[in-house]
Design a protein around this motif. Sequence first.
Motif, PDB file in Angstrom:
ATOM      1  N   LYS A   1     -11.479  -0.053  -1.566  1.00 23.89           N
ATOM      2  CA  LYS A   1     -10.779   1.133  -2.023  1.00 23.89           C
ATOM      3  C   LYS A   1      -9.461   0.724  -2.673  1.00 23.89           C
ATOM      4  CE  LYS A   1      -8.790   5.531  -0.489  1.00 23.89           C
ATOM      5  NZ  LYS A   1      -8.552   6.435   0.661  1.00 23.89           N
ATOM      6  N   ASN A   2      -9.109   1.386  -3.798  1.00 23.46           N
ATOM      7  CA  ASN A   2      -7.867   1.079  -4.496  1.00 23.46           C
ATOM      8  C   ASN A   2      -6.692   1.855  -3.921  1.00 23.46           C
ATOM      9  OD1 ASN A   2      -9.020  -0.723  -6.319  1.00 23.46           O
ATOM     10  ND2 ASN A   2      -9.498   0.892  -7.798  1.00 23.46           N
ATOM     11  N   TYR A   3      -5.540   1.179  -3.805  1.00 23.62           N
ATOM     12  CA  TYR A   3      -4.282   1.787  -3.389  1.00 23.62           C
ATOM     13  C   TYR A   3      -3.242   1.438  -4.457  1.00 23.62           C
ATOM     14  CZ  TYR A   3      -6.578   1.869   1.204  1.00 23.62           C
ATOM     15  OH  TYR A   3      -7.463   2.075   2.239  1.00 23.62           O
ATOM     16  N   THR A   4      -2.373   2.370  -4.766  1.00 24.22           N
ATOM     17  CA  THR A   4      -1.402   2.151  -5.847  1.00 24.22           C
ATOM     18  C   THR A   4       0.012   2.492  -5.397  1.00 24.22           C
ATOM     19  OG1 THR A   4      -3.091   2.692  -7.501  1.00 24.22           O
ATOM     20  CG2 THR A   4      -0.812   2.711  -8.235  1.00 24.22           C
ATOM     21  N   THR A   5       0.995   1.731  -5.853  1.00 24.98           N
ATOM     22  CA  THR A   5       2.396   2.017  -5.606  1.00 24.98           C
ATOM     23  C   THR A   5       3.226   1.614  -6.819  1.00 24.98           C
ATOM     24  OG1 THR A   5       4.152   1.810  -3.962  1.00 24.98           O
ATOM     25  CG2 THR A   5       2.981  -0.209  -4.574  1.00 24.98           C
TER      26      THR A   5
ATOM     27  N   ASN B   1      -6.633  -3.797  -3.867  1.00 17.72           N
ATOM     28  CA  ASN B   1      -7.995  -3.565  -3.389  1.00 17.72           C
ATOM     29  C   ASN B   1      -8.248  -4.508  -2.215  1.00 17.72           C
ATOM     30  OD1 ASN B   1     -11.097  -4.049  -3.394  1.00 17.72           O
ATOM     31  ND2 ASN B   1     -10.813  -2.234  -4.663  1.00 17.72           N
TER      32      ASN B   1
ATOM     33  N   THR C   1      -1.806  -1.982  -8.234  1.00 16.40           N
ATOM     34  CA  THR C   1      -3.039  -1.507  -7.614  1.00 16.40           C
ATOM     35  C   THR C   1      -3.606  -2.597  -6.707  1.00 16.40           C
ATOM     36  OG1 THR C   1      -3.551  -0.100  -9.516  1.00 16.40           O
ATOM     37  CG2 THR C   1      -5.364  -0.619  -8.017  1.00 16.40           C
TER      38      THR C   1
ATOM     39  N   MET D   1       0.841  -1.182   0.000  1.00 13.56           N
ATOM     40  CA  MET D   1       0.000   0.000   0.000  1.00 13.56           C
ATOM     41  C   MET D   1       0.886   1.245   0.000  1.00 13.56           C
ATOM     42  SD  MET D   1      -2.879  -1.514   0.143  1.00 13.56           S
ATOM     43  CE  MET D   1      -3.718  -2.955   0.770  1.00 13.56           C
TER      44      MET D   1
ATOM     45  N   ARG E   1       1.695   3.842   1.679  1.00 16.55           N
ATOM     46  CA  ARG E   1       1.758   4.569   2.942  1.00 16.55           C
ATOM     47  C   ARG E   1       2.921   4.010   3.727  1.00 16.55           C
ATOM     48  NH1 ARG E   1      -0.202   1.453   7.055  1.00 16.55           N
ATOM     49  NH2 ARG E   1      -0.633   3.253   8.365  1.00 16.55           N
TER      50      ARG E   1
ATOM     51  N   LEU F   1      -7.389   0.146   6.854  1.00 19.63           N
ATOM     52  CA  LEU F   1      -7.659   0.056   5.426  1.00 19.63           C
ATOM     53  C   LEU F   1      -9.156   0.104   5.144  1.00 19.63           C
ATOM     54  CD1 LEU F   1      -5.132  -2.727   4.332  1.00 19.63           C
ATOM     55  CD2 LEU F   1      -4.794  -0.251   4.426  1.00 19.63           C
TER      56      LEU F   1
END
Length: 248
Positions: free
Chosen positions: A164-168, A182, A180, A17, A19, A160
């Motif tokens: 919701k989508n998280y991208t790195t 989810n 991505t 994620m 973060r 979390l």
Amino acid sequence: MIKRLFMVILLVAAIVMPREAVAKDFSNETLRYEIVYHWGLIWKHAADATLSIRKSGNGYQAQLSGKTRSWADKVYPVRDTLKCTMDANLRPLKYEKLTHEKGYYARDVIKFSYNYSHTSAHCTRYRKSGNTSIDLSAKSQAYDMLSVFYMLRNLDYDELSRNKNYTTVIFSGKEKEYLTINYKGVETIKMRDGNKRKAHRITFRFTQKGGKQSSDNITVWMSTEADRIPLLLVGKLPVGEVKCYYKG
């Protein structure tokens, strides 16, 4: 097909994620997996993989290795290894991918450097036909296909948001890819030995520049216990699917 089966377990390391995660003090650890091909009534144990981490000075050395079983060797033998050196905060310093698949052999080496929040990498690809090099950069923390696995295990899943989508960013050796994630929440899954376990369900996909998807979506179920061990991974194939089970 056997090559694609084995590549799915290599992708289990590629989840993170965008973060900061608090670095966990990992002890020496070895995780073993069975890779099973499933199509209708067919269940075939196709390959085995081992994931390990060891303390090394002020950082860590991690390795993921796998090989096809004897019956699969007759179709498409695979002996692949990923290696990674990380600092105390689990940031990658050096990543190496060794590929030995049938008559094909290759070696990729990525060396990371940091300037504040920016990540740079010098990638060298060793081939029989000659060696090539490329430089990659990202305006954020970037990872390789192995170091991101340990960052994932440090996340606070209570924070979390579901669906919701998280991208790195991932440096794969020849290009910059976007990963991505989810998060789907907690589910109860059945392991290959029949036991049931509670796990966090996560789906992820890789895309290249321009948004082109570079692999089929893959689903991972991560243990809800403090060790956050990946218990099950499922990836679709043109015919059937591959399932990767944690066995201890």
